[in-house]
Write a protein that holds these residues in place. Structure first.
Motif, short mmCIF file in Angstrom:
data_model
loop_
_atom_site.label_atom_id
_atom_site.label_comp_id
_atom_site.label_asym_id
_atom_site.label_seq_id
_atom_site.Cartn_x
_atom_site.Cartn_y
_atom_site.Cartn_z
N ALA A 236 -44.39 26.02 -41.16
CA ALA A 236 -43.19 25.34 -40.68
C ALA A 236 -43.42 24.68 -39.32
O ALA A 236 -44.25 25.13 -38.53
CB ALA A 236 -42.04 26.34 -40.58
N ASP A 237 -42.68 23.61 -39.07
CA ASP A 237 -42.71 22.98 -37.75
C ASP A 237 -41.90 23.78 -36.74
O ASP A 237 -42.24 23.84 -35.56
CB ASP A 237 -42.13 21.56 -37.84
N ASP A 238 -40.81 24.38 -37.21
CA ASP A 238 -39.92 25.16 -36.36
C ASP A 238 -39.55 26.44 -37.07
O ASP A 238 -39.48 26.48 -38.31
CB ASP A 238 -38.63 24.37 -36.04
N THR A 239 -39.26 27.50 -36.31
CA THR A 239 -38.77 28.75 -36.90
C THR A 239 -37.52 29.21 -36.19
O THR A 239 -37.34 28.98 -34.99
CB THR A 239 -39.83 29.88 -36.84
N VAL A 240 -36.66 29.86 -36.95
CA VAL A 240 -35.43 30.45 -36.42
C VAL A 240 -35.49 31.94 -36.72
O VAL A 240 -35.68 32.35 -37.87
CB VAL A 240 -34.19 29.82 -37.10
N ASP A 241 -35.34 32.74 -35.70
CA ASP A 241 -35.34 34.20 -35.85
C ASP A 241 -33.91 34.65 -36.15
O ASP A 241 -33.03 34.57 -35.30
CB ASP A 241 -35.85 34.85 -34.57
N ASN A 242 -33.70 35.13 -37.38
CA ASN A 242 -32.36 35.56 -37.78
C ASN A 242 -32.29 37.08 -37.93
O ASN A 242 -31.67 37.60 -38.86
CB ASN A 242 -31.95 34.88 -39.09
N SER A 243 -32.93 37.79 -37.03
CA SER A 243 -32.89 39.25 -37.06
C SER A 243 -31.84 39.82 -36.11
O SER A 243 -31.62 41.03 -36.08
CB SER A 243 -34.27 39.83 -36.69
N GLY A 244 -31.19 38.93 -35.35
CA GLY A 244 -30.23 39.39 -34.35
C GLY A 244 -28.80 39.05 -34.70
O GLY A 244 -28.41 39.03 -35.87
#
Length: 202
Positions: free
Chosen positions: A170-178
């Motif tokens: 991926a070019d960008d990542t989003v952390d959706n653990s919070g």
């Protein structure tokens, strides 16, 4: 022409939640899961081919795809999975491109769960964002949402890229653990980036 961003992530990672936040900020959303459901609903465009290939037993009484039966079959039989994908995937891609191309928004977010696995979207998407979270969270969310067993969820995850592989591509990542707020902060930053990139490439 709009600018196209792919949004992907493993099952239970929170793609839909992230997509809703992008939409609230002004992005147009094209969701391939929604397209797939439309194609396999009663009188959907894919139903005749599914009936011909798999038989009427794979349809519900109202004429939609029997998802539970098909899921069991394709997990047990790779050839059946390939046959289903040969019916659905080209039709999904075609409709996704049509919807994205018709948009007048600054950019379009195209939600594709198996984006990298399919190998068929990168040639027209300008950038890809992956939604990521720990595997135990993916499992818990999916079990709560779908009622599937942990074994079933792990079987689905085993057919997807690993978190590390997906994030590396991926070019960008989003952390959706919070928290939802933490996700929103990341989405807001990316939205600003995508607006800027779209304007520069228009």
């Amino acid at each position: 022409m709009s600018w196209f961003v792919g949004l992907t992530g493993g099952i239970g990672s929170g793609k839909s939640t992230a997509a809703r936040q992008f939409a609230a900020l002004g992005a147009d959303i094209v969701d391939t899961d929604i397209i797939a459901h439309q194609l396999t609903a009663p009188d959907g465009a894919a139903i005749p081919a599914i009936r011909t290939t798999f038989g009427a037993d794979f349809l519900t009484p109202d004429g939609a795809l029997n998802r539970a039966r098909m899921r069991e079959t394709i997990f047990a039989d790779p050839a059946a999975k390939q046959k289903l994908e040969a019916i659905l995937h080209p039709a999904i891609r075609s409709e996704a491109q049509r919807q994205a191309g018709a948009s007048t928004a600054p950019y379009v977010l195209v939600v594709v769960p198996l984006l990298f696995e399919s190998g068929a979207y990168r040639n027209w998407l300008h950038r890809v964002c992956a939604v990521d979270c720990p595997e135990d969270l993916q499992i818990a969310r999916t079990m709560q949402r779908s009622g599937l067993s942990e074994t079933a969820v792990r079987a689905i995850m085993a057919q997807q890229l690993s978190r590390a592989e997906r994030c590396a591509l991926a070019d960008d990542t989003v952390d959706n653990s919070g928290t939802t707020d933490a996700l929103h902060d990341q989405v807001t930053r990316l939205h600003a980036l995508y607006l800027d990139l779209a304007a520069k490439n228009r």
